[in-house]
Structures are given as C-alpha cells and as structure tokens.
Design a protein around this motif. Sequence first.
Motif, PDB file in Angstrom:
ATOM      1  N   LEU A 170      93.182 -42.403  63.881  1.00  0.00           N
ATOM      2  CA  LEU A 170      92.847 -43.422  62.406  1.00  0.00           C
ATOM      3  C   LEU A 170      90.899 -43.472  62.987  1.00  0.00           C
ATOM      4  CD1 LEU A 170      93.208 -44.049  59.545  1.00  0.00           C
ATOM      5  CD2 LEU A 170      93.595 -46.719  60.734  1.00  0.00           C
ATOM      6  N   ALA A 171      91.170 -44.618  63.922  1.00  0.00           N
ATOM      7  CA  ALA A 171      89.609 -44.112  64.232  1.00  0.00           C
ATOM      8  C   ALA A 171      89.020 -43.262  64.311  1.00  0.00           C
ATOM      9  CB  ALA A 171      89.443 -45.079  65.474  1.00  0.00           C
ATOM     10  N   ARG A 172      89.544 -42.331  65.388  1.00  0.00           N
ATOM     11  CA  ARG A 172      88.626 -40.794  64.782  1.00  0.00           C
ATOM     12  C   ARG A 172      87.998 -40.591  63.690  1.00  0.00           C
ATOM     13  NH1 ARG A 172      85.424 -38.300  69.288  1.00  0.00           N
ATOM     14  NH2 ARG A 172      85.797 -35.951  68.865  1.00  0.00           N
ATOM     15  N   TRP A 173      89.164 -40.263  62.771  1.00  0.00           N
ATOM     16  CA  TRP A 173      88.931 -39.541  61.908  1.00  0.00           C
ATOM     17  C   TRP A 173      87.607 -40.664  60.537  1.00  0.00           C
ATOM     18  CZ3 TRP A 173      93.842 -36.867  59.779  1.00  0.00           C
ATOM     19  CH2 TRP A 173      93.893 -36.053  58.907  1.00  0.00           C
ATOM     20  N   THR A 174      88.026 -41.984  60.824  1.00  0.00           N
ATOM     21  CA  THR A 174      87.041 -42.734  60.302  1.00  0.00           C
ATOM     22  C   THR A 174      86.009 -42.666  61.131  1.00  0.00           C
ATOM     23  OG1 THR A 174      88.187 -44.726  60.961  1.00  0.00           O
ATOM     24  CG2 THR A 174      89.289 -43.945  59.414  1.00  0.00           C
ATOM     25  N   ALA A 175      85.510 -42.633  62.017  1.00  0.00           N
ATOM     26  CA  ALA A 175      84.315 -43.559  62.247  1.00  0.00           C
ATOM     27  C   ALA A 175      82.860 -42.847  61.508  1.00  0.00           C
ATOM     28  CB  ALA A 175      84.223 -42.445  63.514  1.00  0.00           C
ATOM     29  N   ALA A 176      82.734 -41.426  61.077  1.00  0.00           N
ATOM     30  CA  ALA A 176      82.177 -41.312  60.445  1.00  0.00           C
ATOM     31  C   ALA A 176      82.219 -40.832  59.351  1.00  0.00           C
ATOM     32  CB  ALA A 176      80.948 -39.809  61.046  1.00  0.00           C
ATOM     33  N   GLY A 177      83.048 -41.674  58.753  1.00  0.00           N
ATOM     34  CA  GLY A 177      84.244 -42.178  56.867  1.00  0.00           C
ATOM     35  C   GLY A 177      82.732 -43.267  56.217  1.00  0.00           C
ATOM     36  N   GLU A 178      83.319 -43.636  55.424  1.00  0.00           N
ATOM     37  CA  GLU A 178      82.821 -44.202  54.777  1.00  0.00           C
ATOM     38  C   GLU A 178      83.709 -46.328  54.075  1.00  0.00           C
ATOM     39  OE1 GLU A 178      83.566 -44.670  49.813  1.00  0.00           O
ATOM     40  OE2 GLU A 178      84.138 -42.453  50.334  1.00  0.00           O
ATOM     41  N   HIS A 179      85.255 -45.749  54.809  1.00  0.00           N
ATOM     42  CA  HIS A 179      85.934 -46.595  55.265  1.00  0.00           C
ATOM     43  C   HIS A 179      86.545 -46.548  57.027  1.00  0.00           C
ATOM     44  CE1 HIS A 179      86.837 -47.006  51.730  1.00  0.00           C
ATOM     45  NE2 HIS A 179      87.370 -45.754  50.531  1.00  0.00           N
ATOM     46  N   SER A 180      86.334 -48.244  57.048  1.00  0.00           N
ATOM     47  CA  SER A 180      86.096 -48.481  58.308  1.00  0.00           C
ATOM     48  C   SER A 180      87.894 -48.449  58.845  1.00  0.00           C
ATOM     49  CB  SER A 180      86.066 -49.832  58.924  1.00  0.00           C
ATOM     50  OG  SER A 180      86.410 -51.015  58.295  1.00  0.00           O
ATOM     51  N   ALA A 181      88.494 -47.944  60.260  1.00  0.00           N
ATOM     52  CA  ALA A 181      90.075 -48.720  60.050  1.00  0.00           C
ATOM     53  C   ALA A 181      90.278 -50.224  60.365  1.00  0.00           C
ATOM     54  CB  ALA A 181      90.080 -47.743  61.680  1.00  0.00           C
ATOM     55  N   HIS A 182      89.322 -50.664  60.377  1.00  0.00           N
ATOM     56  CA  HIS A 182      89.835 -52.310  59.959  1.00  0.00           C
ATOM     57  C   HIS A 182      90.093 -52.554  58.992  1.00  0.00           C
ATOM     58  CE1 HIS A 182      89.166 -56.567  59.536  1.00  0.00           C
ATOM     59  NE2 HIS A 182      89.976 -56.641  61.042  1.00  0.00           N
ATOM     60  N   THR A 183      89.246 -52.371  57.788  1.00  0.00           N
ATOM     61  CA  THR A 183      89.608 -52.197  56.172  1.00  0.00           C
ATOM     62  C   THR A 183      91.095 -51.327  55.950  1.00  0.00           C
ATOM     63  OG1 THR A 183      86.685 -52.139  55.866  1.00  0.00           O
ATOM     64  CG2 THR A 183      88.489 -51.884  54.430  1.00  0.00           C
ATOM     65  N   LEU A 184      91.134 -50.493  56.160  1.00  0.00           N
ATOM     66  CA  LEU A 184      92.440 -49.232  55.845  1.00  0.00           C
ATOM     67  C   LEU A 184      93.187 -50.391  56.280  1.00  0.00           C
ATOM     68  CD1 LEU A 184      90.765 -46.117  56.560  1.00  0.00           C
ATOM     69  CD2 LEU A 184      91.046 -46.731  54.416  1.00  0.00           C
ATOM     70  N   LEU A 185      93.882 -50.953  57.047  1.00  0.00           N
ATOM     71  CA  LEU A 185      94.576 -51.815  57.975  1.00  0.00           C
ATOM     72  C   LEU A 185      94.490 -53.161  56.757  1.00  0.00           C
ATOM     73  CD1 LEU A 185      94.725 -50.273  61.839  1.00  0.00           C
ATOM     74  CD2 LEU A 185      96.023 -49.537  60.132  1.00  0.00           C
ATOM     75  N   ALA A 186      93.531 -53.627  57.599  1.00  0.00           N
ATOM     76  CA  ALA A 186      94.057 -55.360  56.860  1.00  0.00           C
ATOM     77  C   ALA A 186      93.325 -55.589  55.758  1.00  0.00           C
ATOM     78  CB  ALA A 186      93.284 -56.026  58.114  1.00  0.00           C
ATOM     79  N   GLU A 187      93.041 -55.038  54.831  1.00  0.00           N
ATOM     80  CA  GLU A 187      91.999 -55.663  53.878  1.00  0.00           C
ATOM     81  C   GLU A 187      92.601 -54.824  52.755  1.00  0.00           C
ATOM     82  OE1 GLU A 187      87.949 -55.998  54.794  1.00  0.00           O
ATOM     83  OE2 GLU A 187      88.691 -56.757  56.771  1.00  0.00           O
ATOM     84  N   ARG A 188      93.227 -54.279  52.705  1.00  0.00           N
ATOM     85  CA  ARG A 188      93.418 -53.161  50.627  1.00  0.00           C
ATOM     86  C   ARG A 188      94.934 -53.652  50.828  1.00  0.00           C
ATOM     87  NH1 ARG A 188      91.301 -47.407  51.169  1.00  0.00           N
ATOM     88  NH2 ARG A 188      91.940 -47.545  49.512  1.00  0.00           N
ATOM     89  N   TRP A 189      94.983 -52.950  49.233  1.00  0.00           N
ATOM     90  CA  TRP A 189      96.421 -53.495  49.084  1.00  0.00           C
ATOM     91  C   TRP A 189      97.464 -54.174  48.658  1.00  0.00           C
ATOM     92  CZ3 TRP A 189      96.213 -48.240  52.149  1.00  0.00           C
ATOM     93  CH2 TRP A 189      95.714 -47.139  50.552  1.00  0.00           C
TER      94      TRP A 189
END
Length: 385
Positions: A44-63
């Motif tokens: 997840l961290a590798r995939w999101t490194a250059a994206g608009e969403h951080s891994a932290h946001t996806l894991l802790a600050e959504r839904w």
Amino acid sequence: MTTARTAVPARGTSRRTRARTALRAAAPALLVYAAVRATGLLILARWTAAGEHSAHTLLAERWDAVWYARIAENGYGYTAHLGERTEHDLAFFPLYPALERGLSTVLPLSVPDAGLAVSWTAGLAAAWGLYAVAFLVTGRRAAGVVLAALWAAVPPGFVQSMAYTETLFTALAAWALYAVLTGRWYTAGALAVAAGLTRPSGLAVVAAVLAGGALELRRRRRADPRVLTAMALAPLGWLGYVGYVGVRLSSPTGYFDVQKDWGNGFDGGAGFTRFVLTRLRTDPGHGLLILAVLACGTALLVQCVRQRQPLPLLVYTLLIAASALVSESYFASRPRLLMPAFPLLLPLAGLLLRLPRPAGAAALVAAALGSGGYGTWFLLTQSPP
C-alpha cells in the motif's frame, strides 16, 4: 477433531509465568501474522507514494473510521442527511471509539492514530487467540501458526490494518471461545459482554457462550454458579447498547430503525439473493464469482462439522456467516463482515499442513502478496469496505 487439554501452562504456576510461557509458544503465530500484515502495508505504501492519497488517510481517515473518530471526540449525536436517507452515528457500537478516546487521552496520539493503535494491537491479540483456539482443538501448534497466517491473508484482510473494529471483535471472540472451551466461565462472560459492545455480531459470541454453558450444565447434571453467571452476563453488553439506543430514541426498536435508515435492515437474505441474481444477469462473471465464493464457504462449513469442531465454534461461525448475509443492502461489506468467522479457515490450515513444507510456505507467501495487492487496489478504486 481431537481436543488438546490446554494451550497455556497449568494453572498451578504463577500468572506471570503462565503468560510468559504462553506468549513464547504463540510467538511464531504473532510473527507470521505481523509479517503478512506488514507485507500488505508495504504494498500500500509503495503504491500510494506518488498518488493523491496517503496510506495513512486510507487506513485511518475514511469511511467508518471517520464515524468512530467523531464519536470518540464528540460522543454520540451526529446525523448525516443524504437525500432521503438519514445516517445516525448510533449505528456504531461504543467500545471501539471509547478505546480510541482513552488512548488518545493518555498518549500523544490523535484520535485516528489511536484507532490504528487499537486495531493493530488487537490484531496481534486476535492472532494469539486464533493460535490458542487452533492448538486447543487440533493439538498441533503448527495449526495455530498457519491459521493466524491465513486469517491475516484473506482477501479483505486489509481491513485488519484500518481503524475499523474487525480485529478488536475477532480478538474478543477468539478469546471468549477459548475461555468457553477451557472452562474459564467468568472470563468468557466478560469477553462476551465486551464483544457485544463492539459490533452487532456480538450476538454470535453470546450464542457461543450460551451453547457452551448449556453443554457444560448438561454434562455436570447440576447447576454450576460459574456457568450460570457467564450465561447471564454474556448478553448484557449487546442488550445494554441496544437498550441505550432505544431509550435515547424513545423507541424499543430504535437501534433496528437506525440500521434500517443506513440500509442495513434485516430481511432474511432476500436483498442478497436479489443482488446475486442481478449480478448474474448484468455481470455474469461477477455473479459466478460470488456463487463460487458462497460454494467454497459452504464447503468449508461442512468440513468444520465433519471435523467435529466444538459446538461453540460451530454456533459462532454459523451465526457470523448468517449475520453477514441477511441484511438488505450494501453488499461490498459482506467479505469484511465474514472475516471474524475464523474457524472456517481451520480446514484450510489442515490442508496446508499436509502439503510439503516448501509448498505450504509458498502458498502462504502467495496469499500474503495477493491479499496486499487486492487490498491496495480496493482502497484506491472501490467503495467503502
């Protein structure tokens, strides 16, 4: 399926010594669980490194994580209005946000980070509980290690790394089942109360305690105050919260009304059946995949019965599976809701243990990589889990 006498040291030793010895025995299960989940996080961290969403946001600050954090910070009382739908935070049980609030109060953590800390710690506790249950019912320590690895690597396993309740609930359920199977009745009752304050499916843990207690009373042919106390305690967490919502909304069906407003009312599986039939008609590939998963799950449940798993495990597994399929809508969450049904994985653990060790290890590595890739794809492209 044989039953080992115990998965922890004898009670005659000191509590600290017992805990240390049990932790040392379970260490391989905890390590392999952590390795599988770390693999998913690295992907997840590798995939999101250059994206608009951080891994932290996806894991802790959504839904759902946002709802739990809001309850932890402000208590209950928030309502979202989405067109004709009304979503009330009373749909979420209180133990998880209470732990978030407590941890963020005593440690320099934000509420979302406290949620991750609770979930990740509970994940290790769940892995330990799975190990203990597996060793108890099979007599093989390796079965516990493989079960922990399989549970970490199931396709919806990425939720175990999110600020969601699945790891906390599974930890409470696993240890409650272990307490029932080893005759620790006060512990079983207390853990059932906690599970009932964590998720609606806490009723499955309650039922397991009641089933185990009934068997014990039948075996003894006399009343045992410890068993009766556990059976009386077990439903109090679930009933207490449902009663609280009813009082707050001035309706005995208040909690169920809230769930129906979310689109999660109970319909006996009619909605899920319509969903599958619609998928078969409009997207046959997806529909056939759902049917294949259901067939595999049914086969695993039949195998659990054939293995003669203890009745409390069977009751728990059946009710978790049923509760995931009888609500009206939002079927993307069904794999996540099925995830606490860990006894379904015991037959798979046995199958892997019968393979040559290199083949079994390769299968677990492939499962870990596949779970990590699937979880990353889901978080970045799909609706809430």
